[in-house]
Structure formats: structure tokens, C-alpha cells
Design a protein around this motif. Structure first.
Motif, PDB file in Angstrom:
ATOM      1  N   CYS B  13       0.838  -1.199   0.000  1.00  0.00           N
ATOM      2  CA  CYS B  13       0.000   0.000   0.000  1.00  0.00           C
ATOM      3  C   CYS B  13       0.874   1.250   0.000  1.00  0.00           C
ATOM      4  O   CYS B  13       0.649   2.179  -0.768  1.00  0.00           O
ATOM      5  CB  CYS B  13      -0.862   0.036   1.260  1.00  0.00           C
ATOM      6  N   LEU B  14       1.867   1.219   0.881  1.00  0.00           N
ATOM      7  CA  LEU B  14       2.768   2.370   0.979  1.00  0.00           C
ATOM      8  C   LEU B  14       3.433   2.637  -0.361  1.00  0.00           C
ATOM      9  O   LEU B  14       3.512   3.765  -0.819  1.00  0.00           O
ATOM     10  CB  LEU B  14       3.854   2.088   2.013  1.00  0.00           C
ATOM     11  N   THR B  15       3.931   1.554  -0.971  1.00  0.00           N
ATOM     12  CA  THR B  15       4.608   1.695  -2.261  1.00  0.00           C
ATOM     13  C   THR B  15       3.686   2.365  -3.270  1.00  0.00           C
ATOM     14  O   THR B  15       4.094   3.275  -3.976  1.00  0.00           O
ATOM     15  CB  THR B  15       4.977   0.315  -2.818  1.00  0.00           C
ATOM     16  N   LEU B  16       2.432   1.876  -3.285  1.00  0.00           N
ATOM     17  CA  LEU B  16       1.483   2.413  -4.255  1.00  0.00           C
ATOM     18  C   LEU B  16       1.301   3.917  -4.051  1.00  0.00           C
ATOM     19  O   LEU B  16       1.403   4.702  -4.993  1.00  0.00           O
ATOM     20  CB  LEU B  16       0.144   1.688  -4.114  1.00  0.00           C
ATOM     21  N   ILE B  53      -0.402   8.794   7.637  1.00  0.00           N
ATOM     22  CA  ILE B  53       0.290   8.606   6.360  1.00  0.00           C
ATOM     23  C   ILE B  53      -0.708   8.780   5.210  1.00  0.00           C
ATOM     24  O   ILE B  53      -0.377   9.336   4.174  1.00  0.00           O
ATOM     25  CB  ILE B  53       0.961   7.217   6.312  1.00  0.00           C
ATOM     26  N   LEU B  54      -1.942   8.311   5.439  1.00  0.00           N
ATOM     27  CA  LEU B  54      -2.985   8.516   4.439  1.00  0.00           C
ATOM     28  C   LEU B  54      -4.030   9.468   5.010  1.00  0.00           C
ATOM     29  O   LEU B  54      -4.151   9.605   6.225  1.00  0.00           O
ATOM     30  CB  LEU B  54      -3.660   7.192   4.075  1.00  0.00           C
ATOM     31  N   GLN B  55      -4.755  10.073   4.086  1.00  0.00           N
ATOM     32  CA  GLN B  55      -5.824  10.953   4.521  1.00  0.00           C
ATOM     33  C   GLN B  55      -7.124  10.425   3.943  1.00  0.00           C
ATOM     34  O   GLN B  55      -7.181  10.089   2.765  1.00  0.00           O
ATOM     35  CB  GLN B  55      -5.567  12.351   3.992  1.00  0.00           C
ATOM     36  N   ARG B  56      -8.140  10.311   4.795  1.00  0.00           N
ATOM     37  CA  ARG B  56      -9.410   9.776   4.322  1.00  0.00           C
ATOM     38  C   ARG B  56     -10.403  10.908   4.126  1.00  0.00           C
ATOM     39  O   ARG B  56     -10.541  11.793   4.958  1.00  0.00           O
ATOM     40  CB  ARG B  56      -9.953   8.787   5.354  1.00  0.00           C
ATOM     41  N   PHE B  65      -9.027   7.670  -0.345  1.00  0.00           N
ATOM     42  CA  PHE B  65      -7.764   7.753   0.380  1.00  0.00           C
ATOM     43  C   PHE B  65      -6.722   8.443  -0.479  1.00  0.00           C
ATOM     44  O   PHE B  65      -6.664   8.241  -1.684  1.00  0.00           O
ATOM     45  CB  PHE B  65      -7.269   6.348   0.739  1.00  0.00           C
ATOM     46  N   ARG B  66      -5.918   9.252   0.184  1.00  0.00           N
ATOM     47  CA  ARG B  66      -4.791   9.830  -0.563  1.00  0.00           C
ATOM     48  C   ARG B  66      -3.589   9.970   0.357  1.00  0.00           C
ATOM     49  O   ARG B  66      -3.713   9.965   1.584  1.00  0.00           O
ATOM     50  CB  ARG B  66      -5.166  11.159  -1.197  1.00  0.00           C
ATOM     51  N   TYR B  67      -2.431  10.101  -0.267  1.00  0.00           N
ATOM     52  CA  TYR B  67      -1.182  10.162   0.475  1.00  0.00           C
ATOM     53  C   TYR B  67      -0.993  11.557   1.070  1.00  0.00           C
ATOM     54  O   TYR B  67      -1.285  12.562   0.424  1.00  0.00           O
ATOM     55  CB  TYR B  67      -0.037   9.855  -0.476  1.00  0.00           C
ATOM     56  N   LYS B  68      -0.536  11.578   2.298  1.00  0.00           N
ATOM     57  CA  LYS B  68      -0.287  12.863   2.948  1.00  0.00           C
ATOM     58  C   LYS B  68       1.227  12.987   3.139  1.00  0.00           C
ATOM     59  O   LYS B  68       1.834  12.143   3.798  1.00  0.00           O
ATOM     60  CB  LYS B  68      -0.979  12.837   4.308  1.00  0.00           C
ATOM     61  N   GLU B  69       1.788  13.998   2.551  1.00  0.00           N
ATOM     62  CA  GLU B  69       3.247  14.122   2.637  1.00  0.00           C
ATOM     63  C   GLU B  69       3.671  14.435   4.066  1.00  0.00           C
ATOM     64  O   GLU B  69       2.985  15.146   4.781  1.00  0.00           O
ATOM     65  CB  GLU B  69       3.733  15.226   1.706  1.00  0.00           C
ATOM     66  N   PRO B  70       4.820  13.894   4.477  1.00  0.00           N
ATOM     67  CA  PRO B  70       5.285  14.194   5.827  1.00  0.00           C
ATOM     68  C   PRO B  70       5.744  15.647   5.938  1.00  0.00           C
ATOM     69  O   PRO B  70       5.955  16.318   4.929  1.00  0.00           O
ATOM     70  CB  PRO B  70       6.453  13.241   6.036  1.00  0.00           C
ATOM     71  N   ALA B  71       5.897  16.114   7.173  1.00  0.00           N
ATOM     72  CA  ALA B  71       6.384  17.475   7.390  1.00  0.00           C
ATOM     73  C   ALA B  71       7.875  17.521   7.085  1.00  0.00           C
ATOM     74  O   ALA B  71       8.606  16.601   7.433  1.00  0.00           O
ATOM     75  CB  ALA B  71       6.143  17.875   8.826  1.00  0.00           C
ATOM     76  N   VAL B  72       8.291  18.589   6.433  1.00  0.00           N
ATOM     77  CA  VAL B  72       9.709  18.688   6.079  1.00  0.00           C
ATOM     78  C   VAL B  72      10.295  19.959   6.662  1.00  0.00           C
ATOM     79  O   VAL B  72       9.728  21.034   6.525  1.00  0.00           O
ATOM     80  CB  VAL B  72       9.884  18.742   4.551  1.00  0.00           C
TER      81      VAL B  72
END
Lengths: 707, 85
Positions: B13-16, B53-56, B65-72
Motif C-alpha cells: 500500500c505504501l509503495t502504491l 500517512i494517508l488521509q481519508r 484515500f490519498r497520500y499525505k506528505e510528511p512534514a519537512v
């Protein structure tokens, strides 16, 4: 017509992965109708290179095919061919296995097929063809062909339905056999219960799975081979169907467990390890078993065998399989990640989802900027933030190399909070980054079990970071070089200034106590001085030098509002070097600003020094030597008292040759050389060789000083 | 604590999502993309969402569901405050 492509493919894949073979199906004209599935490297290679085409043709055209048989594709390399029942001419090919004794011969045979692959690794992956596994192979191929025969034509919809159940069952992570049994029951009204018996350690058999109302009661019941109905099948090894079983004396076994079936079937199932299991079922209402139900039972038995094999395979590989495949996925992802940022995203997500703690942070060292990049998930404010800073300082500012035990993941216990996993990322002993992941508990065994996994992860990540870093640097350098040389094309003067300023900046910065990355950035800024900083920032968003160009240009432009003090040493040096180059080396014209008095002074005194060096250049050893030797030569030549032979000897003495070498050079004896030397010493009025050399230099110097 | 058997699927899932940061997908869509069963995916998506990690967006079967970028924090020095950019 084949109507269940998906299902056949699924079946092929299952068969392939179960035995490490590649398989495909051909039709009556020898065409491959279902493409090859499986990872048997040798067979795949042979297929790819067309080495099997001829054999397929021969077998299809010339063989009478009613039985499953082996064929040697190459001497010692076997494939198994099983005819697909009910579909004349259709063949299931699976292979290949090799005879261990023919290894060398095979190697020679396939040598020309491989360009650069590793024959040995291909051969070592190929399953062996032995007396013991021959029979098993024939049987399994036969069974696979049988299942395929039911799918081709699509007439057997019930079978397809079963196969779907099987697909589901094989997909379940834990190979839940009971779930599989229940799915069957749901779909088949003629059967009320199903079960499986497996052998225990003490040679007794036990009903390990039972599905269906009341049948649950016999779960766990044990019996010995020969005992009751089921034990009988263990002895005969043959499938059996019993009707009206209530009258049978063997019925007491079921009665004992308060279970009252009316009809029963039982199939022996051979497992991969050679052990026998039993698959049984029946009805609590119907005393007879119709032919349709019998067929159905056979289908189920066949499918169950696959499920059990898959499960035993899974057990053998235990948890490693899933972890290994996870690691393989991660490695693939990391290697294909384009840059450091992406890699850090992957690492922070993996560590977070692995540990399931409150936060995770990845810190990466940027070799170009000497700064850190921190990517995090979860809350890292307050206490955790200070911890992260401490950890970063601890790891990254260590003056000496970290001891080996600091290079592996470890647990850190924090005062009054849960444990934190620290996982350093390094390559060849150099620390590139650090992952800090919070856990929800104090140090416990479960968390500690993650450490080996994290260690492998950190190794892969270390290599990838190194590669990505190098890649990025190389890419940037190439871009810079391209831009720099393009200046030459459109503005020769700007190019001259770039070259000149780089040269002077390089010399000057070498004397200063500033960091290497800063020097590098100043030099790049000089190289690209004529581009606008906006353009540079767009081209090199991550780089530092566009800012040097920006500030430096403002310094040059006498921007009054611009306050460039201590921090802008880079842009000040840039401005000095560029203004010096622009004014073609005129020291007076070098830019002067009140805030850069000190650095300007240093720059000017550097220029003074380098001018002196420049003036001294003609006196450098090599050139001065040639000049001197010329005049030394002429001094000797012009010396009136010396004979021509003596002059030749003296010349060689000056060049540093000893007597022996002089003798060889002039084709005379060493003794004669000595005689010449004695005369030379006399004529020059010196006692020895050293003084003679000194005298010649003295004459030369005096001569040139007073021509 | 992580369930070992789920690790592989979780990484899938993470890879995707990592490789398609703009992916916006329902659980049915993910089922198809990953070739996994919805019942297996559900707990994993749940856990990835809980970890941020994901946002619903939305609820139930219609949840995306979509990917939520980490804080940088791009430039982090040991003394500065850790305020995400």
C-alpha cells in the motif's frame, strides 16, 4: 473455446510456483494458447531463445498422446507433457528439471544461448530430476492438466466456481483451510459437512478441521489407521464412498461423538512431505451419493490438495516470506526513488508504520550544504523536539568515527516516556542519516524484534542515500558545466570574467578559513555570475550558490538598502572576485563597501602577494635552470685554458655525472677521466670536484653580472 | 504492534501511494490496483490513516484515500526550533 482464461492462468501460476517449474499450454497445431507462467530460469531461457519450438512441433505432429510423459529438451534436461483430457491435441507442458550428473554437459550446451547471464546461477536454481521425484512430477502434471481440461470449454461452471473459492483461499494470508471448507459448503447443497484429518506426532490421526452443523463435534477426534471409515482409507490409500452408513458396525466412531451422518466420502491426499491427509464429507440427510455429488467431491479433493500444499509451503517459509517480500518491495522503492527527499519520505513512512508509534523522524545530512534535512510524521514538538536535536547533535557532531555498536539500531529509554528506536543510516562507516522512531511502550521484546528488520532496512537505505547523493551531485555539476560553457557562445567577455574570477576566488579562498562547501558554492557563483539569480534559483532549487549570486550582485550594484554583513562572506568574496576580473586586474578598481573593509583588505593583500609570486615566476627552478645551464655551458666553452676534451668532461661534471658515467658517455676509460679531472682542477686552481663546479658558477655569475 | 503477516501488504500500500503521490482512490479501486481483498485492505488503510500517512475523505465505501506528505524541515540546525516549513 476457452472461457476461463483468468482461472486457467491462476491455475498455471499456482502449479508453477508450487513446483518451481514454468508451464504453458499448446493446441493441436502446436501453437502456445496459454502463455508460459513460472520462474524456471532454464526453461524460460530455452523458450525465449526458441530452443523448444522444434520439439513442440515434433511432439504435436508425430506423437500419439494419451499419457503423461517426459521428454528431454536437451540431454539431461526434462520437461513433462500432460495431455489435456477431452481436448485432443491440447498439451500442458511443464519444466524443466535436470539430471544432476549432466550438469557440465548442459552447461556446454546452453553456453551459446547466454550473452552475459550467469549459467551457474541458472543451473543451481533448476530443480533436479531424480528417481524419487519423477513419479510426483507425473502425478502433479496429470492433475493440473485435469483441472485445466475442466476449465477449457467452460462447461463446468461449478468447477469454475470452486476454483474461485480456491483463489480466495490461496490468497488468504494464513491459508485458512476452514474458511475454504465453509465456502464449499455454502455453494454445494448436496453436502452437509466437510472435514480434514491430519497426522499427529504419535502416528494417530486427528480430525483437524471440521465444517458444518454437528460436524464440529468430531473436531479433535483421533483414530488409528484402519479404525472406522476414515482409518480404512489410510490403509487402502484409495478414495471411498459409503452409503446408508448407519447400519455399518464402523458407525460407532461417529456415534461416540454424537454425530450422525447418513452418507460419507473420503479421499486420501498426498502432501509434499509424503504424509497422507484425509479429506472427508457427506450428508446428514441423504443416504445415497449421486454421481453428480461424487464428481463434485472429486473436484473438491483436487482443489483441497492444492490448498494444503500451498499451506505447507507457507509454513515452511514461516514469517520470513512476508518479511522478505516486504524488504524486497522496500528496496525496489528506495532504489527507484529519484532524490533524497523522496527517500526520506519512504523511510519515515516505513518506520512509522512498522513501529506504529507516536512519531517518526528522518534526519539526513546534506553534504553540499552541511545542514540537516528533517522529515517527520507525528508530533515532534516540545520534549521530543529537544530529544531529536540532542540525538542529531550526538550522532552528527561526533568528532571521531562512531564505534561499530553505534552503527546498529538501538533502543533509547527516555526519562518518563516510552522508548525510542534510533536507527543510524550509514555507508562504509560514514553516517548519512538517522531515523528516530517513538514507540508506545517501554522497551519490550516485541519492539526489540523489529531491530534486525530495521538494521537490514538501514543498510539498504544507506547505500541508496549514497547513490542518490552522488547522482544528485553529478547531475548538478553537469548542469553547471553546460551553463558555464554556454556563456562562451553568447558573451565572450562574460566568459573571460567568469574564468578570471573563478581563478582568483579559488586562490583567495584557499587562504581563508572557510568551509569547503562554501568555497565550492562561491566558485560556482563566479562561474555563472552573468545569469540572473532568479534563473539560477529555478534551475538549482536546492543549491546555495544562487543566493550568493543574488546577494553578490546587490553588493556590486551598490544597493544602499542592502546590508550584507558577517553572514554574507560568500557573496562578498564573489563581488570582490568578479569586480577584480571585470576591471581586468586593476587593484584600485576593486569594489569597496564600508561593511567589507576587512575582507577587501585581505583580498588586496592576497593580490599583492600573488603579484610578487608572478614576478618571481621566471626564476622558478626549471626555467632558471635552463637559463643558467646555458650560460654555464658558454662559460665552459669560452674558457681559454681548457682543452676541448677537458671542456666536455667538465660539462658532464656540472651535470652531476660521476667518473664512471663520464667514461661511458665519452667512450674513454675511467682512468683517463681521472687524468682529465686532475688537469681541470689544476687549470681552474681548485682542489676538488665541488670547488670546480662552484668555480664555474662563480665565473658564470660574474660574467653575466659584468658582461 | 504490527501484525507480521500484514507487513507485506502494508508495504505494498505504501509503495502504491508513495509512487503515486496524487492518487485519490476508494477502497474498491485499491482492491483492484493491488489485487487484494477488501477485508485485508481495510485494517491496513485504517492503520495508515491513523498514523497520518494517508488521509481519508468521506465515509464507508465512498471514502477516498490519498497520500499525505510528511512534514519537512529543509534546513535544520541543532539550535533552531523545530517548526515545520
Amino acid at each position: 473455446m476457452i472461457q476461463s482464461f483468468d482461472l486457467i492462468e491462476e491455475l498455471q501460476e499456482m502449479y508453477a510456483s508450487q513446483y518451481g517449474l514454468t508451464n504453458f499450454i499448446t493446441d493441436e497445431s502446436g501453437d502456445i494458447i496459454m502463455l508460459a507462467k513460472g520462474h524456471n530460469a532454464l526453461f524460460n531461457l530455452l523458450l525465449e531463445r526458441g530452443a523448444v519450438n522444434e520439439i513442440i512441433e515434433t511432439v504435436t505432429k508425430e506423437f500419439e498422446l494419451s499419457k503423461t510423459f517426459f521428454i528431454d529438451i536437451l540431454p539431461g534436461v526434462y520437461a513433462c507433457i500432460a495431455p489435456v483430457e477431452g481436448h485432443p491435441g491440447y498439451l500442458l507442458w511443464s519444466g524443466v528439471k535436470m539430471e544432476p550428473s549432466s550438469r557440465d554437459m548442459i552447461k556446454n550446451k546452453i553456453d551459446h544461448l547466454i550473452d552475459d547471464g550467469d549459467i551457474d546461477s541458472i543451473l543451481s536454481q533448476t530443480p533436479l530430476f531424480t528417481l524419487e521425484n519423477k513419479k510426483e512430477w507425473l502425478l502433479s502434471a496429470k492433475k493440473a492438466a485435469k483441472m485445466i481440461s475442466r476449465l477449457i470449454g467452460g462447461g463446468d461452471s461449478l468447477f469454475s466456481e470452486h476454483l474461485k473459492v480456491l483463489q480466495e483461499a490461496v490468497k488468504t494470508e494464513e491459508g485458512d483451510v476452514s474458511r475454504f471448507l465453509y465456502s464449499f459448503l455454502e455453494k454445494n447443497s448436496g453436502i452437509d459437512f466437510l472435514g480434514i484429518c491430519e497426522q499427529r506426532n504419535d502416528d494417530l490421526y486427528e480430525v483437524s478441521h471440521a465444517a458444518g452443523e454437528e460436524a464440529k463435534r468430531i473436531q479433535g477426534a483421533s483414530f488409528s489407521p484402519g479404525e472406522s471409515f476414515l482409518g480404512r482409507v489410510l490403509l487402502t490409500g484409495e478414495q471411498a464412498f459409503w452409503e446408508e452408513i448407519e447400519k455399518d458396525p464402523k458407525y460407532t466412531f461417529f456415534q461416540h461423538y454424537h454425530f450422525y451422518p447418513k452418507s460419507l466420502f473420503c479421499f486420501p491426499i498426498q502432501l509434499r512431505d509424503g504424509n497422507l491427509s484425509l479429506f472427508f464429507g457427506g450428508s446428514r440427510t441423504s443416504e445415497v451419493i449421486t454421481d453428480t455429488v461424487k464428481d463434485l467431491d472429486r473436484n473438491m479433493a483436487m482443489l483441497l490438495e492444492v490448498v494444503l500444499s500451498a499451506e505447507s509451503l507457507r509454513k515452511e517459509n514461516s514469517g520470513h516470506l512476508s518479511r522478505q517480500s516486504a524488504l524486497a518491495d522496500i528496496s525496489m522503492m528506495l532504489v527507484s526513488a529519484p532524490d533524497l527527499k523522496k527517500i526520506s519520505y519512504i523511510l519515515v513512512d516505513i518506520s512509522m508504520s512498522l513501529v506504529k508509534g507516536p512519531f517518526s523522524a528522518v534526519m539526513l545530512k546534506d553534504s553540499q550544504k552541511q545542514k540537516m534535512m528533517l522529515v517527520s510524521r507525528g508530533d515532534i514538538k516540545g520534549e521530543k523536539g529537544s530529544y531529536l536535536k540532542r540525538a542529531a547533535k550526538d550522532y552528527f557532531t561526533a568528532t571521531s568515527d562512531l564505534p561499530p555498536d553505534r552503527l546498529v539500531p538501538s533502543m533509547k529509554k527516555l526519562e518518563g516516556s516510552s522508548a525510542i528506536i534510533e536507527c543510524p543510516l550509514y555507508f562504509r562507516g560514514e553516517l548519512l542519516g538517522l531515523i528516530c522512531t517513538g514507540t508506545n511502550s517501554p522497551v519490550d521484546q516485541e519492539t526489540e524484534e523489529l531491530l534486525p528488520f530495521l538494521q537490514t532496512l538501514s543498510l539498504i537505505a544507506g547505500v541508496t542515500l549514497q547513490l542518490a547523493g552522488e547522482g544528485q551531485e553529478n547531475m548538478m555539476e553537469r548542469k553547471i558545466e553546460v551553463l558555464h560553457s554556454s556563456i562562451k557562445e553568447f558573451d565572450a567577455e562574460a566568459y573571460r570574467i567568469a574564468e578570471e574570477s573563478v581563478k582568483i576566488a579559488r586562490e583567495f579562498t584557499a587562504e581563508l578559513d572557510i568551509s569547503k562547501p562554501l568555497i565550492k558554492n562561491i566558485l560556482i557563483a563566479c562561474k555563472l555570475h552573468c545569469f540572473s539569480h532568479e534563473y539560477l534559483a529555478e534551475m538549482f532549487p536546492e543549491a546555495e550558490f544562487p543566493k550568493i549570486v543574488k546577494d553578490g550582485t546587490r553588493v556590486l550594484a551598490e544597493d544602499a538598502a542592502f546590508k550584507n554583513e558577517e553572514q554574507g562572506i560568500g557573496s562578498q568574496i564573489f563581488a570582490l572576485a568578479v569586480s577584480y576580473a571585470k576591471n581586468e586586474g586593476d587593484m584600485e578598481a576593486v569594489i569597496a563597501r564600508p561593511y567589507m573593509k576587512r575582507i577587501r583588505q585581505e583580498f588586496l593583500s592576497h593580490l599583492e602577494d600573488s603579484k610578487v609570486v608572478e614576478q618571481e615566476l621566471p626564476l622558478e627552478p626549471e626555467s632558471s635552470h635552463t637559463m643558467e645551464s646555458k650560460s654555464v655551458e658558454s662559460t665552459i666553452k669560452n674558457h681559454k685554458n681548457l682543452s676541448s676534451r677537458e671542456k666536455e668532461v667538465l660539462d658532464l661534471v656540472i651535470q652531476g655525472l660521476n667518473n664512471k658515467e663520464i667514461a661511458r658517455e665519452l667512450f674513454i676509460s675511467e682512468h683517463t677521466v681521472k687524468n682529465h679531472l686532475t688537469k681541470i682542477f689544476q687549470k681552474l686552481d681548485v682542489p676538488d670536484r665541488t670547488q670546480a663546479i662552484s668555480k664555474v658558477y662563480q665565473l658564470t655569475y660574474n660574467g653575466s653580472a659584468n658582461p | 504492534m504490527v501484525k507480521r503477516e500484514h507487513l507485506s501488504l502494508e508495504m505494498e500500500c505504501l509503495t502504491l501511494f508513495q509512487s503515486n503521490p496524487y492518487l485519490f482512490e476508494t477502497i474498491q479501486g485499491l482492491e483492484k490496483r493491488l489485487g487484494r481483498k477488501m477485508s485485508d485492505l481495510e485494517p491496513i488503510l485504517e492503520s495508515l490513516t491513523a498514523q497520518g500517512i494517508l488521509q481519508r475523505t468521506g465515509e464507508g465505501a465512498m471514502a477516498y484515500f490519498r497520500y499525505k506528505e510528511p512534514a519537512v524541515i529543509a534546513e535544520f540546525s541543532f539550535t533552531s526550533e523545530l517548526e515545520p516549513l
